[in-house]
Design an enzyme around this catalytic site. Structure first.
Site, PDB file in Angstrom:
ATOM      1  N   CYS A  96       0.806  -1.226   0.000  1.00  0.00           N
ATOM      2  CA  CYS A  96       0.000   0.000   0.000  1.00  0.00           C
ATOM      3  C   CYS A  96       0.837   1.273   0.000  1.00  0.00           C
ATOM      4  O   CYS A  96       0.310   2.350  -0.260  1.00  0.00           O
ATOM      5  CB  CYS A  96      -0.945   0.010   1.201  1.00  0.00           C
ATOM      6  SG  CYS A  96      -2.039  -1.414   1.257  1.00  0.00           S
ATOM      7  N   ARG A 240     -20.426   8.690  -3.440  1.00  0.00           N
ATOM      8  CA  ARG A 240     -21.889   8.611  -3.567  1.00  0.00           C
ATOM      9  C   ARG A 240     -22.530   9.049  -2.258  1.00  0.00           C
ATOM     10  O   ARG A 240     -21.888   9.009  -1.196  1.00  0.00           O
ATOM     11  CB  ARG A 240     -22.306   7.176  -3.888  1.00  0.00           C
ATOM     12  CG  ARG A 240     -21.957   6.163  -2.804  1.00  0.00           C
ATOM     13  CD  ARG A 240     -21.938   4.750  -3.340  1.00  0.00           C
ATOM     14  NE  ARG A 240     -20.924   4.594  -4.361  1.00  0.00           N
ATOM     15  CZ  ARG A 240     -20.726   3.481  -5.058  1.00  0.00           C
ATOM     16  NH1 ARG A 240     -21.495   2.434  -4.850  1.00  0.00           N
ATOM     17  NH2 ARG A 240     -19.782   3.401  -5.966  1.00  0.00           N
ATOM     18  N   THR A 242     -24.085   8.955   1.155  1.00  0.00           N
ATOM     19  CA  THR A 242     -24.024   7.939   2.203  1.00  0.00           C
ATOM     20  C   THR A 242     -24.492   8.564   3.508  1.00  0.00           C
ATOM     21  O   THR A 242     -24.132   9.694   3.811  1.00  0.00           O
ATOM     22  CB  THR A 242     -22.587   7.404   2.374  1.00  0.00           C
ATOM     23  OG1 THR A 242     -22.107   6.926   1.121  1.00  0.00           O
ATOM     24  CG2 THR A 242     -22.539   6.276   3.393  1.00  0.00           C
ATOM     25  N   CYS A 393      -0.584   2.663   6.152  1.00  0.00           N
ATOM     26  CA  CYS A 393      -0.199   1.386   6.736  1.00  0.00           C
ATOM     27  C   CYS A 393       0.088   0.412   5.591  1.00  0.00           C
ATOM     28  O   CYS A 393      -0.321   0.633   4.453  1.00  0.00           O
ATOM     29  CB  CYS A 393      -1.291   0.846   7.646  1.00  0.00           C
ATOM     30  SG  CYS A 393      -2.887   0.561   6.842  1.00  0.00           S
TER      31      CYS A 393
END
Length: 411
Positions: A96, A240, A242, A393
């Site tokens: 990542c 979107r 939410t 992380c």
């Protein structure tokens, strides 16, 4: 403090761009990560007004083996972006934090004499294979046939015997984070992301992707063919509307845990690119000065806390403190994970992921680090802030952070 710290002098990011982040199975789902990488590689050079022949190093990263020619990803991105044939290419991987590691490696190469490095990160989550690793010798009659979903299995760390969601649940227990607190953070991220998109926050960094062919004289053409009969993709697909009530209704992935599909990062496809060179050679305002990096190891079962010690090391060695940092962009692998980091560092929420994060946008593994840095750099410039930190992380138990500076304040 243990870890690796690197300070950089005279290093800038000239320009950086990315494709839209598009949901799993969407319009980018059939496009090789190599072709997505070529797209952004060409575009970042064009945006910077730099001839490809000026590049003397290519660095590229991608996590999954998402095409049969995946081994050639760095080399082909460089060649089809127009970089000179004599210029070498290197593959980079830190899961990542791959996007951060690309910038770190580029800055290190500048110390060794490189003048301009093209950094590209590209990820096709949709093209993660259904893989078998034990059948090269064939199938024994009546024996076990084992094919598994690489995308799903890659989320599992066999050392602690936990998937990534479970490591975030561990952090929720350690820091006393309730399901309501985690969902509320996720709701804020989704809403911030949607509002940022409506406000055009990412217009400068996003390049539209359409059907096209990449030519290279003397070699086979390659290109992009969008899925679902799409003609072009020009904005991120995941943001979107939410609301908290909707998030609350979702079932936790693990019984008794706090993480759900709604408060974990979205799975998307996308690519990003940056040009890294010397500040002294920059003929127009740069996007950001790259000042330092820090990378550390942490316990795999609490892997999501990695940004906290990485940021601490970065600040300790650079001589700065938290109050000096105008913005933090910390990757949102899971809501409990980023909340745990914020609690550990006592971060001011008004400076953290103010445009939403990977909960709202998605997390194409290798490419996310470059997105965090380019978005952070543009925020510093827009709000006349000096320093920013981007961090993430890393699966297996690592954390990485980069310190950048608004060039308006630099030497």
């Amino acid at each position: 403090m243990n870890g690796q710290y690197s300070a950089f002098a005279d290093v800038v990011i000239f320009e950086a761009v990315r494709t839209p982040w598009v949901d799993l199975g969407g319009a980018l789902s059939q496009v090789s990560p190599i072709d997505l990488g070529i797209k952004v590689g060409r575009e970042v050079l064009a945006r910077a007004g730099i001839e490809p022949q000026a590049v003397d190093s290519v660095l590229a990263g991608s996590m999954a083996q998402a095409s049969f020619d995946a081994y050639l990803l760095p080399r082909h991105i460089g060649l089809y972006s127009g970089v000179a044939q004599a210029v070498p290419a290197l593959g980079v991987q830190r899961i990542c934090a791959t996007g951060f590691e690309l910038l770190r490696q580029a800055a290190g190469q500048l110390r060794d004499g490189v003048q301009l490095a093209l950094c590209v990160a590209s990820e096709s989550m949709s093209r993660n294979p259904i893989a078998a690793y034990t059948h090269r010798g064939g199938f024994r009659l009546g024996g076990e046939v084992q094919f598994k979903d690489f995308l799903w299995e890659a989320l599992y760390d066999p050392a602690p015997g936990l998937d990534m969601i479970a490591t975030a649940d561990n952090l929720a227990r350690r820091y006393g984070l309730s399901r309501e607190e985690v969902d509320r953070y996720a709701c804020d991220s989704h809403q911030r992301g949607l509002q940022a998109q409506r406000d055009g926050a990412w217009v400068e960094e996003v390049v539209a992707v359409d059907n096209q062919v990449f030519e290279l004289e003397g070699y086979q053409p390659r290109g992009i063919r969008l899925a679902r009969r799409a003609c072009a993709v020009s904005e991120d697909s995941h943001p979107r509307p939410t609301d908290l009530a909707s998030l609350t209704r979702l079932r936790a992935v693990h019984p008794g845990g706090v993480q759900t599909a709604g408060n974990s990062c979205a799975v998307v496809d996308g690519a990003a690119a940056a040009l890294v060179g010397r500040a002294s050679a920059c003929t127009r305002p740069a996007l950001a000065r790259l000042l330092a990096s820090a990378v550390v190891g942490v316990a795999p079962e609490f892997m999501g806390i990695g940004p906290a010690p990485a940021i601490r090391l970065l600040l300790q060695r650079s001589g700065l403190n938290l109050d000096d940092i105008g913005r933090f962009e910390i990757n949102e692998a899971q809501a409990a994970q980023v909340l745990a980091v914020a609690h550990e560092l006592e971060l001011d929420s008004t400076r953290l992921n103010v445009q939403g994060g990977s909960l709202a946008l998605g997390h194409p593994l290798a490419a996310t680090g470059l997105r965090l840095v380019m978005s952070l750099a543009r925020q510093l410039r827009q709000h006349n802030l000096r320093y920013g930190i981007a961090a993430a992380c890393v699966g297996g138990g690592q954390g990485m952070a980069l310190l950048i500076e608004n060039p308006a304040f630099g030497a």
